[in-house]
Design a protein around this motif. Structure first.
Motif, PDB file in Angstrom:
ATOM      1  N   GLN A 213       0.780  -1.147   0.117  1.00  0.00           N
ATOM      2  CA  GLN A 213       0.006   0.268   0.067  1.00  0.00           C
ATOM      3  C   GLN A 213       0.645   1.149   0.111  1.00  0.00           C
ATOM      4  O   GLN A 213       0.224   2.296   0.194  1.00  0.00           O
ATOM      5  N   GLU A 214       2.164   1.246  -0.037  1.00  0.00           N
ATOM      6  CA  GLU A 214       2.923   2.353  -0.016  1.00  0.00           C
ATOM      7  C   GLU A 214       3.148   3.054  -1.620  1.00  0.00           C
ATOM      8  O   GLU A 214       3.438   2.077  -2.486  1.00  0.00           O
ATOM      9  N   PRO A 215       3.070   4.173  -1.867  1.00  0.00           N
ATOM     10  CA  PRO A 215       3.116   4.744  -3.283  1.00  0.00           C
ATOM     11  C   PRO A 215       4.283   4.628  -3.755  1.00  0.00           C
ATOM     12  O   PRO A 215       5.510   4.658  -3.007  1.00  0.00           O
ATOM     13  N   ARG A 216       4.477   4.556  -4.827  1.00  0.00           N
ATOM     14  CA  ARG A 216       5.795   4.661  -6.002  1.00  0.00           C
ATOM     15  C   ARG A 216       6.422   5.750  -5.795  1.00  0.00           C
ATOM     16  O   ARG A 216       5.984   6.592  -6.609  1.00  0.00           O
ATOM     17  N   LEU A 217       7.255   6.121  -5.003  1.00  0.00           N
ATOM     18  CA  LEU A 217       7.771   7.496  -4.795  1.00  0.00           C
ATOM     19  C   LEU A 217       9.512   7.289  -4.711  1.00  0.00           C
ATOM     20  O   LEU A 217      10.030   6.366  -4.493  1.00  0.00           O
ATOM     21  N   THR A 218      10.358   8.177  -5.365  1.00  0.00           N
ATOM     22  CA  THR A 218      11.716   8.401  -5.170  1.00  0.00           C
ATOM     23  C   THR A 218      11.937   9.334  -3.856  1.00  0.00           C
ATOM     24  O   THR A 218      11.488  10.492  -3.819  1.00  0.00           O
ATOM     25  N   GLN A 219      12.432   8.904  -2.976  1.00  0.00           N
ATOM     26  CA  GLN A 219      12.783   9.581  -1.765  1.00  0.00           C
ATOM     27  C   GLN A 219      14.198   9.693  -1.407  1.00  0.00           C
ATOM     28  O   GLN A 219      14.839   8.550  -1.071  1.00  0.00           O
ATOM     29  N   LEU A 220      14.848  10.949  -1.372  1.00  0.00           N
ATOM     30  CA  LEU A 220      16.248  10.839  -1.055  1.00  0.00           C
ATOM     31  C   LEU A 220      16.773  11.892  -0.347  1.00  0.00           C
ATOM     32  O   LEU A 220      15.834  12.976  -0.159  1.00  0.00           O
ATOM     33  N   VAL A 221      17.698  11.669   0.486  1.00  0.00           N
ATOM     34  CA  VAL A 221      18.239  12.847   1.372  1.00  0.00           C
ATOM     35  C   VAL A 221      19.706  12.925   1.187  1.00  0.00           C
ATOM     36  O   VAL A 221      20.406  11.801   1.141  1.00  0.00           O
ATOM     37  N   LEU A 222      20.216  13.995   0.884  1.00  0.00           N
ATOM     38  CA  LEU A 222      21.747  14.284   0.689  1.00  0.00           C
ATOM     39  C   LEU A 222      22.405  15.320   1.695  1.00  0.00           C
ATOM     40  O   LEU A 222      21.580  16.173   2.019  1.00  0.00           O
ATOM     41  N   ILE A 223      23.349  14.853   2.218  1.00  0.00           N
ATOM     42  CA  ILE A 223      23.976  15.652   3.529  1.00  0.00           C
ATOM     43  C   ILE A 223      25.461  15.999   2.879  1.00  0.00           C
ATOM     44  O   ILE A 223      26.145  15.145   2.269  1.00  0.00           O
ATOM     45  N   GLY A 224      25.895  17.060   3.027  1.00  0.00           N
ATOM     46  CA  GLY A 224      27.069  17.447   2.868  1.00  0.00           C
ATOM     47  C   GLY A 224      27.597  19.179   3.182  1.00  0.00           C
ATOM     48  O   GLY A 224      26.993  19.335   4.057  1.00  0.00           O
ATOM     49  N   THR A 225      28.817  19.380   2.977  1.00  0.00           N
ATOM     50  CA  THR A 225      29.230  20.737   3.285  1.00  0.00           C
ATOM     51  C   THR A 225      29.434  21.348   2.010  1.00  0.00           C
ATOM     52  O   THR A 225      30.239  21.039   1.102  1.00  0.00           O
ATOM     53  N   ASP A 226      29.252  22.790   2.249  1.00  0.00           N
ATOM     54  CA  ASP A 226      29.716  23.487   1.111  1.00  0.00           C
ATOM     55  C   ASP A 226      28.859  23.051  -0.276  1.00  0.00           C
ATOM     56  O   ASP A 226      29.366  22.976  -1.264  1.00  0.00           O
ATOM     57  N   ILE A 227      27.677  22.700  -0.136  1.00  0.00           N
ATOM     58  CA  ILE A 227      27.015  22.250  -1.281  1.00  0.00           C
ATOM     59  C   ILE A 227      25.908  23.088  -1.901  1.00  0.00           C
ATOM     60  O   ILE A 227      25.452  23.960  -1.096  1.00  0.00           O
ATOM     61  N   ASP A 228      25.663  23.008  -3.309  1.00  0.00           N
ATOM     62  CA  ASP A 228      24.429  23.891  -3.861  1.00  0.00           C
ATOM     63  C   ASP A 228      23.288  23.231  -3.914  1.00  0.00           C
ATOM     64  O   ASP A 228      22.889  22.409  -4.469  1.00  0.00           O
ATOM     65  N   THR A 229      22.601  23.500  -2.645  1.00  0.00           N
ATOM     66  CA  THR A 229      21.426  22.758  -2.386  1.00  0.00           C
ATOM     67  C   THR A 229      20.420  22.895  -3.631  1.00  0.00           C
ATOM     68  O   THR A 229      19.610  21.891  -4.023  1.00  0.00           O
ATOM     69  N   GLU A 230      20.232  24.257  -4.012  1.00  0.00           N
ATOM     70  CA  GLU A 230      19.261  24.223  -5.051  1.00  0.00           C
ATOM     71  C   GLU A 230      19.546  23.735  -6.615  1.00  0.00           C
ATOM     72  O   GLU A 230      18.786  23.200  -7.258  1.00  0.00           O
ATOM     73  N   GLY A 231      21.017  23.687  -6.682  1.00  0.00           N
ATOM     74  CA  GLY A 231      21.670  23.167  -7.968  1.00  0.00           C
ATOM     75  C   GLY A 231      21.406  21.610  -7.755  1.00  0.00           C
ATOM     76  O   GLY A 231      21.127  20.884  -9.016  1.00  0.00           O
ATOM     77  N   LEU A 232      21.391  21.046  -6.696  1.00  0.00           N
ATOM     78  CA  LEU A 232      21.451  19.612  -6.624  1.00  0.00           C
ATOM     79  C   LEU A 232      19.840  19.160  -7.014  1.00  0.00           C
ATOM     80  O   LEU A 232      19.679  18.094  -7.469  1.00  0.00           O
ATOM     81  N   ARG A 233      19.027  19.997  -6.120  1.00  0.00           N
ATOM     82  CA  ARG A 233      17.769  19.767  -6.612  1.00  0.00           C
ATOM     83  C   ARG A 233      17.399  19.653  -8.004  1.00  0.00           C
ATOM     84  O   ARG A 233      16.674  18.794  -8.583  1.00  0.00           O
ATOM     85  N   LYS A 234      17.859  20.879  -8.848  1.00  0.00           N
ATOM     86  CA  LYS A 234      17.691  20.970 -10.138  1.00  0.00           C
ATOM     87  C   LYS A 234      18.250  19.526 -10.939  1.00  0.00           C
ATOM     88  O   LYS A 234      17.813  19.221 -12.070  1.00  0.00           O
ATOM     89  N   GLN A 235      19.258  19.157 -10.506  1.00  0.00           N
ATOM     90  CA  GLN A 235      20.026  18.117 -11.088  1.00  0.00           C
ATOM     91  C   GLN A 235      19.296  16.855 -10.624  1.00  0.00           C
ATOM     92  O   GLN A 235      19.183  16.110 -11.953  1.00  0.00           O
ATOM     93  N   LEU A 236      18.706  16.644  -9.709  1.00  0.00           N
ATOM     94  CA  LEU A 236      17.770  15.579  -9.607  1.00  0.00           C
ATOM     95  C   LEU A 236      16.324  15.666 -10.163  1.00  0.00           C
ATOM     96  O   LEU A 236      16.090  14.444 -10.753  1.00  0.00           O
ATOM     97  N   ASP A 237      16.015  16.626 -10.412  1.00  0.00           N
ATOM     98  CA  ASP A 237      14.537  16.893 -11.087  1.00  0.00           C
ATOM     99  C   ASP A 237      15.040  16.560 -12.758  1.00  0.00           C
ATOM    100  O   ASP A 237      14.243  15.864 -13.145  1.00  0.00           O
TER     101      ASP A 237
END
Length: 352
Positions: A301-325
């Motif tokens: 009964q769990e929906p088919r989703l991709t769920q990721l968490v990324l952790i780091g230092t000096d990372i471009d958070t918005e850039g990483l989201r766009k790359q994953l999109d």
């Protein structure tokens, strides 16, 4: 393909030259474990096991002490497996601990320790990364006395510049800059008295819904920009939470993972590749340059989703989201085994 249990116990190698603060850091982790059950292999070089005594009161029976020798020289991978087996042996069909920390002696060769962990025949463990600790106040002197520190930094997944309180801000920034240059793509953080947030090294606060041992709720808490982070231990790093109801293109995702940005220390979560075998999703575990995928059944009964968490230092958070999109597939699509080859290279086919 047989099912692989993704709930393996990460083994973190904690290294650094004499006096860098490894035991202090380990004791800090034990005091701030947040419910995570820690086992340790403590390796003193000398007949009196000072470091083991320093942590034994915290660990009780969940410690293996190796005195009077250097772990990377004194044992081989098969012998290390004996110690890992002792710590990972299930109790009542469940793991007794959540993470293992190998505290190396101050003269150990970290590359050999990493090799031994990766060569382990124990199916219950997975490599959890190399943490290299350096002394900010003695950094230049250590490099002069031990030129190999440059190589050690270069293979680390996380570098902790410890004793930052002992130097002025300008000197601390200089040491951090030199460490980052030497550490290639590793995350680099500063600390005083070994006070690094345990969640940067391993996953804490286990709950019912987990990625490894860290729940989505726990990880989303770190991605909440409305919460003040000033003065907190985790202020040195950032996280990105990514969710998509569209399947991920395996070739695009592997290209993203192969080129993942400097300082991106951890990636954990679940990936929906939209495979023909709709029964399986893929749990992903990455630490530094280490990567594994684990196929497992979708929960009922769990929906088919991709769920990721990324952790780091000096990372471009918005850039990483766009790359994953950009890694999402053009629906509708069908993924075959050929297009999944890049992913399957990182599937470890072990049962336990």
């Amino acid at each position: 393909m047989s099912k692989v249990n993704p709930q393996q116990i990460p083994v973190v190698v904690l290294a650094g030259f004499l006096g860098s603060g490894k035991t202090t850091l380990l004791n800090h982790l034990l005091h701030r474990s947040g419910g995570t059950r820690i086992g340790a292999i403590v390796n003193d070089f000398g007949a009196i096991e000072i470091d083991a005594m320093a942590v034994a009161g915290q660990l009780g029976d969940s410690t293996v002490s190796l005195g009077n020798g250097c772990l990377c020289c004194a044992v081989d991978a098969s012998e290390l497996d004996l110690y890992l087996d002792k710590l990972t042996r299930p109790v009542n069909d469940r793991h007794a601990i959540d993470v293992i920390v190998i505290e190396a002696s101050g003269i150990a060769e970290p590359q050999e320790l990493v090799r031994m962990v990766l060569a382990s025949e124990n199916p219950r463990i997975v490599y959890g990364g190399l943490v290299e600790v350096v002394d900010a106040a003695e950094f230049d002197a250590t490099r002069e006395k031990h030129p190999e520190v440059e190589r050690h930094l270069g293979i680390a997944d996380l570098v902790v510049v410890n004793k930052a309180d002992r130097v002025e801000e300008a000197e601390r920034e200089r040491v951090l800059s030199v460490a980052r240059a030497a550490a290639a793509r590793a995350a680099v953080v500063s600390a005083s008295y070994g006070r690094v947030d345990p969640e940067l090294l391993f996953d804490c606060r286990p709950t019912e819904e987990r990625i490894g041992q860290l729940s989505f709720d726990d990880m989303h808490r770190h991605d909440d920009s409305s919460q003040p982070h000033t003065g907190h231990l985790h202020s040195a790093y950032e996280s990105v939470a990514f969710t998509s109801d569209m399947p991920m293109d395996p070739r695009r995702l592997m290209d993203f993972l192969d080129r993942r940005s400097d300082g991106l220390y951890r990636i954990k979560g679940y990936v929906d590749f939209g495979t023909a075998d709709v029964r399986n999703r893929y749990a992903v575990h990455a630490v530094g340059r280490f990567l594994r995928f684990y196929p497992e059944p979708w929960p009922a009964q769990e929906p088919r989703l991709t769920q990721l968490v990324l952790i780091g230092t000096d990372i471009d958070t918005e850039g990483l989201r766009k790359q994953l999109d950009a890694c999402t597939s053009d629906a509708p699509h069908t993924v075959d085994e050929h297009s999944m080859w890049g992913v399957l290279r990182y599937v470890q086919d072990k049962e336990f």
